[in-house]
Scaffold this active site. Sequence first.
Site, PDB file in Angstrom:
ATOM      1  N   THR A  26      14.873  30.859 -44.358  1.00 59.50           N
ATOM      2  CA  THR A  26      15.620  32.019 -43.847  1.00 59.50           C
ATOM      3  C   THR A  26      15.102  32.327 -42.437  1.00 59.50           C
ATOM      4  O   THR A  26      15.669  31.858 -41.459  1.00 59.50           O
ATOM      5  CB  THR A  26      15.476  33.232 -44.785  1.00 59.50           C
ATOM      6  OG1 THR A  26      14.109  33.454 -45.076  1.00 59.50           O
ATOM      7  CG2 THR A  26      16.243  33.012 -46.064  1.00 59.50           C
ATOM      8  N   THR A  84      10.442  36.365 -49.289  1.00 57.22           N
ATOM      9  CA  THR A  84       9.996  35.376 -50.228  1.00 57.22           C
ATOM     10  C   THR A  84       9.545  33.997 -49.854  1.00 57.22           C
ATOM     11  O   THR A  84      10.065  33.365 -48.951  1.00 57.22           O
ATOM     12  CB  THR A  84      11.084  35.090 -51.242  1.00 57.22           C
ATOM     13  OG1 THR A  84      11.413  36.281 -51.806  1.00 57.22           O
ATOM     14  CG2 THR A  84      10.650  34.129 -52.271  1.00 57.22           C
ATOM     15  N   ASN A 107       9.180  42.793 -37.377  1.00 61.76           N
ATOM     16  CA  ASN A 107       9.447  43.711 -38.484  1.00 61.76           C
ATOM     17  C   ASN A 107       9.817  45.138 -38.098  1.00 61.76           C
ATOM     18  O   ASN A 107      10.302  45.891 -38.931  1.00 61.76           O
ATOM     19  CB  ASN A 107       8.237  43.749 -39.419  1.00 61.76           C
ATOM     20  CG  ASN A 107       8.133  42.469 -40.214  1.00 61.76           C
ATOM     21  OD1 ASN A 107       9.038  42.116 -40.938  1.00 61.76           O
ATOM     22  ND2 ASN A 107       7.039  41.748 -40.027  1.00 61.76           N
ATOM     23  N   SER A 122      17.852  46.425 -39.386  1.00 62.75           N
ATOM     24  CA  SER A 122      18.609  45.606 -40.340  1.00 62.75           C
ATOM     25  C   SER A 122      20.047  46.096 -40.429  1.00 62.75           C
ATOM     26  O   SER A 122      20.364  47.179 -40.000  1.00 62.75           O
ATOM     27  CB  SER A 122      17.964  45.679 -41.717  1.00 62.75           C
ATOM     28  OG  SER A 122      18.019  46.999 -42.205  1.00 62.75           O
TER      29      SER A 122
END
Lengths: 408, 408
Positions: free
Chosen positions: B156, B193, B403, B408
């Site tokens: 990703t 993940t 981050n 988002s």
Amino acid sequence: MDLERSPLALPFPDMPAIEGVTLRVGRAGYKNWDRADLTYAELSKGTALAGVFTRNVCCSSEVELGREQVKLGQARALVVNAGNSNAFTGYRGREAVEQIMAQVAHHLDCKPSDVLVSSTGVIGVPLPKDKAEAGIARVLDAPEVSYEDAARTIGTTDTFAKGATATAMLGDTKVILNGIVKGSGMIAPDMATMLGYIFTDAAVDPAFLQQCLSAASAGTFNCITVDSDTSTSDTVLAFATGKAGNAPLAGFDDAGADAFMAALHDVCRQLAHLVVRDGEGAQKFIAVNVTGAESDESARRVGLAIANSPLVKTAIAGSDANWGRVVMAVGKAGEPADRDKLGIAFGGVWAARNGLPLPDYDEAPVAKHLEGNEIDIDVDLGLGEGRATVWTCDLTHGYIAINADYRS
Amino acid sequence: MDLERSPLALPFPDMPAIEGVTLRVGRAGYKNWDRADLTYAELSKGTALAGVFTRNVCCSSEVELGREQVKLGQARALVVNAGNSNAFTGYRGREAVEQIMAQVAHHLDCKPSDVLVSSTGVIGVPLPKDKAEAGIARVLDAPEVSYEDAARTIGTTDTFAKGATATAMLGDTKVILNGIVKGSGMIAPDMATMLGYIFTDAAVDPAFLQQCLSAASAGTFNCITVDSDTSTSDTVLAFATGKAGNAPLAGFDDAGADAFMAALHDVCRQLAHLVVRDGEGAQKFIAVNVTGAESDESARRVGLAIANSPLVKTAIAGSDANWGRVVMAVGKAGEPADRDKLGIAFGGVWAARNGLPLPDYDEAPVAKHLEGNEIDIDVDLGLGEGRATVWTCDLTHGYIAINADYRS
């Protein structure tokens, strides 16, 4: 490195004098600082003492000695060294502390164990005995100063002086509680620790003072985190001179005990919040409210997992309503939780309930809330009655700048 | 956001084909990506299966189902979705996974439980069933691709394709183990993940394959950390097609079992290191070696406390031999430790021993070591025989940029 005053700083409050407490500051010259680095508080005879300390097993000699002194329950003086934590310095560090205790005890004609010492700053460098001795000699003769001066002097990389005050009525007697604190993370370049001191003129039995301080710390100092790094020197001490003249408090059933406990909790909460407000690089003050846990302690652990998550902290820094990261943090906490009962809100607006994003979730008010600098995250675990609030700050470029861009 | 290739990236190794494994990639269009996002591995009949999964209690449906499938010990296919983690999506998320399992099972004429599914990406958005169905239909007809293509497609926010290979001699039979992995933290903007897949042509009984994979993961995947944030979807699966024709391995006493275990451990270690090398913002690869603990597990926990400490990670980012922060991290780990027995070294040079800074400590070689990008920290607790190594990366402005600076 000069640090800018935190954008979350609060003004120092007006603090009344407390009978039996005399504050002085001076300069020992532990670092090449152009300011006072030695704080001295003289306490009247009969002052009761309580304390809570770091659980870090690599603690300093000051903490080891302090734990023993607190058991005796009395104090005549407090000395705080800034710029050198004296941690991880073996027997030489311990000798330096014992020398300070002896020097002050001689001056006051008391027992060395009546003299409390704290130190924060560089780890691994024994506190220089000669500088300490000369500094103590000077500070004993120095003029009296304000709580604000003392708060500034105990600081290391703090960007503002931190204090809180409260009063309580014990029957007909008004008592004052003044607190000062330093700290903004485990902390910046080689510095370490949170130190907090609470002074009151209330008359309180030492054992009960300890009970009150432990209880107040549990929901305040033990519910804040800046970077998850537990210092080797964390210390909070409470001194009760008894000069207010109330009937001494010895248990929660005593008249006025509830009022005293409430005031002490209030001061501890204010001081704890001030440390977060000076968190390294902090731009936002975050309250994480956890409800519906199996117990209060479980709620606190879930709250700390969220508050310590770098991904949650960076999301808030970026004003991003990223509740997926909150889900992740709840799940990794190691506490009872059920994905399909979980609810998450920002600024009081629920984004997810019962393990599902809400179809009518309106992100506009949430986005507005996150643009501000006082952030609320609510997490409902939907399991029981346990609840806790944990406070933290966001994780920003400022934190990296303070801790990585500087060579010790 | 385009991410630059990690400075710690390694080239993709040459990987031989493994009989019984066919890889294909295609495009479901889960995100507006201009690349394949669907990976399909077909496995020959009789392929043994083992798996280890996240301990995050808010795990995805894929993980819940995977745990049950692993108990059955057999697999015919693997489907990996990139761009949507399908986590925290309730029954709708589960339906999407079951649809994929049924579609592939129909194609292969096998049981749905023989089809493993993994997904990573956005949390809280159910995997769109229509896109999945059309994507699967396309990928089943797609041409065969290399392990490198598959490794790239499962990624990703990964900045490079990650794979590792090893061989082992089981008696006279040479067997191959190929592994691919994705991940670089809990991960970037809404992504999540680590996923790892290991393919081998060895014949291995499923229960024994599970034993081997669990043992290999303990000292590899469970000993890495980028940011302490445990994902909701972490999965490592091992597939053994048995096509090499060795006598099936069923226990550690079998001939060749040690060689197989060593090769599996080697592949797992390489893959785990590659995840750290693609850690968000990573500039340095850090190995924390803990010795002298009361047990291996205690050593691992101390290692993780050090590797997860923001203050240690920022110190390394700043090439700062700040062993005081390592002392702090040891002390906060909650494991048996004695300040006065502790030793700390950087790059093999001891800075402190027995709780004291070494008087003849030479910082010059340490400073040189820390300027490099492969950092070794040794911590000797001086208590027992327990030891562990934990791997992590430094904490840099890059982590904050990835981050926090992105919405988002």
